[in-house]
Enzyme design. Structure first.
Site, short mmCIF file in Angstrom:
data_model
loop_
_atom_site.label_atom_id
_atom_site.label_comp_id
_atom_site.label_asym_id
_atom_site.label_seq_id
_atom_site.Cartn_x
_atom_site.Cartn_y
_atom_site.Cartn_z
N VAL A 1 0.84 -1.20 0.00
CA VAL A 1 0.00 0.00 0.00
C VAL A 1 0.87 1.25 0.00
O VAL A 1 0.58 2.23 -0.69
CB VAL A 1 -0.96 -0.01 1.20
N CYS B 1 5.60 -4.02 13.44
CA CYS B 1 6.50 -3.94 12.27
C CYS B 1 7.95 -4.14 12.67
O CYS B 1 8.76 -4.56 11.84
CB CYS B 1 6.32 -2.59 11.57
N GLU C 1 6.03 4.73 6.74
CA GLU C 1 6.64 3.75 7.63
C GLU C 1 5.98 2.42 7.33
O GLU C 1 4.80 2.22 7.64
CB GLU C 1 6.47 4.16 9.09
#
Length: 484
Positions: free
Chosen positions: A233, A285, A251
């Site tokens: 995305v 993440c 990020e």
């Protein structure tokens, strides 16, 4: 507020979004309970909100730094005053255990006070000139309207780390949180900002998924997109913003290396590994995703990590004490199980965990992992620690860099100077020696390299540059006569 979160027996949802798009459910991951539904914003309705923010932004930018700082400090106090409400929603909507939610909230409070102080930071510099009598100034000006698209895993923190500095710098903000964390990462922020006195229109809230998100990215009035989410995305957002030279702060994903050298303290390394791999069910993440361990100590390390994994309990964080909560949805739980099963079929061996009960995934340790296996190649986003071994430090660095992602990494060694040297060889935006990969200090610039982001940074003094544009203004006391 027009909703409440008090106890398991007295938990209701009474919220109307005011939009007319397709409804999405507010679901408790631990039980599958649907609390209610919320209508998403259509593209046209999102455009209306963005235009409203655009209209409100000039007056907000013209306000004094004291006025902006006062509102942000009130918001910080409101966060503190509503801690129990926030913790309830974070547990029930996002599957967060209480300590994780407490850390997240405290980090947000601290960041709010930092943003309030940055409102009074110097907003430019004076440069010399080759022209006699000319004053050259570089000044920072607001971007205008900043679109913030935030994820569900740390919804309060990852919304506010962009919302707060953007507001402090005089921007208006359109916030589009993930539908799976709409209240924790959206409604609570909007209502507490309103209560703190933020002028109407300065912060817009958009419920929904791809349609309002795309509207935020594509609308000509948004001058910047701050996005936290998947690399796929993020790449799409970057392509679109590049066409109009719109500023981005992206990020994205991570597949982070956790290197353990042969001189490492195994007890400390396994403790850091368990935290980095299993915190918030591995849905981070910065998760310690690939455990790259020297072959001489791999057996001892695997046993120590497996023992820690076996001592962790997965459950419902709202009704019981547990170390891990549920994964955010069944699709994600099924994906993690598939990654484990496919890797086992290729020769990996389960040392701990490996079982899935609904959305609860037991913390899992795998040995005999090779770089070709899915658990090594892919970002897992689940509580799985795959261990691959190495012989030389050069091999360890090569394994660490054998990914398109470059967010975070860590190195464990008895020689911190060696660790610092090797840290410079790892292609990641953040590297921690004798610590784990899930580190975030609000005053330090945060961000990744390669496919983990656009090398933008959020945190501390870099916020001043990240959420503003630079303008050169020169002034002469009187006009100049040129040869023409």
């Amino acid at each position: 507020m027009n909703y409440k979160a008090i106890s398991q027996s007295d938990f209701s949802l009474d919220y109307t979004s005011g939009f007319s798009g397709a409804a999405f459910d507010i679901v408790e991951p631990a039980t599958g309970t649907v609390f209610g539904s919320v209508n998403a914003a259509t593209a046209d309705e999102a455009s209306t909100v963005i235009e409203r923010c655009k209209a409100a932004q000039p007056e907000w930018a013209a306000s004094t730094f004291e006025q902006r700082a006062v509102i942000l400090r009130r918001f910080a106090q409101a966060l503190e005053d509503n801690a129990e409400l926030i913790h309830t929603w974070n547990a029930r909507e996002c599957g967060s255990i209480r300590p994780k939610s407490e850390w997240e909230l405290q980090a947000c409070i601290e960041q709010t006070y930092m943003a309030a102080s940055q409102a009074q930071a110097p907003n430019g510099e004076i440069y010399p000139s080759t022209m006699p009598g000319r004053k050259n100034m570089r000044v920072r000006i607001p971007v205008g309207v900043v679109g913030v698209i935030a994820p569900w895993n740390f919804p309060l923190l990852l919304s506010l780390r962009a919302v707060l500095p953007a507001l402090a710098m005089g921007n208006a903000v359109v916030l589009k949180p993930d539908p799976q964390s709409f209240f924790t990462g959206g409604v609570i922020i909007k209502e507490l900002m309103d209560a703190a006195g933020l002028p109407e229109g300065v912060l817009g809230l958009l419920p929904g998924g791809a349609e309002p998100g795309q509207a935020v990215v594509e609308h000509p009035a948004t001058g910047m997109i701050a996005f936290t989410g998947s690399t796929a995305v993020g790449r799409s957002i970057a392509r679109h913003c590049a066409e109009t030279f719109k500023k981005t702060s992206l990020e994205l994903g991570g597949n982070n290396a956790f290197i353990v050298l042969d001189d490492a303290d195994i007890d400390s390394a396994s403790s850091c590994a368990a935290w980095g791999a299993f915190l918030h069910q591995g849905q981070i993440c910065m998760q310690s995703g690939r455990h790259i361990v020297h072959e001489d100590i791999a057996g001892a390390y695997i046993n120590a990590l497996a023992e820690r994994a076996n001592n962790l309990y997965a459950g419902n964080p709202f009704t019981e004490q547990c170390h891990l909560g549920p994964l955010i949805n069944q699709t994600q739980a099924d994906k993690v199980k598939s990654l484990i099963d496919d890797s086992v079929a290729m020769g990996a061996e389960i040392v701990a965990g490996g079982t899935v009960d609904g959305r609860l995934v037991r913390p899992t340790v795998l040995k005999n992992v090779t770089p070709e296996m899915p658990v090594f190649k892919q970002e897992i986003f689940g509580p799985v620690a795959p261990v691959v071994t190495f012989k030389t430090e050069q091999e360890a660095i090569a394994l660490a860099n054998a990914t398109d992602l470059g967010l975070s990494a860590s190195i464990h060694t008895g020689d911190s100077a060696k660790g610092e040297y090797l840290a410079g060889l790892i292609d990641a935006g953040m590297v921690h020696v004798n610590d784990q990969t899930v580190n975030n200090e609000y005053h330090i610039p945060f961000g990744g390299l390669k496919d983990s982001g656009d090398a933008g940074r959020i945190g501390g003094p870099v916020n001043l540059e990240e959420f503003t544009h630079n303008k050169w203004i020169s002034v002469m006391n009187k006009g100049i006569q040129y040869p023409f």
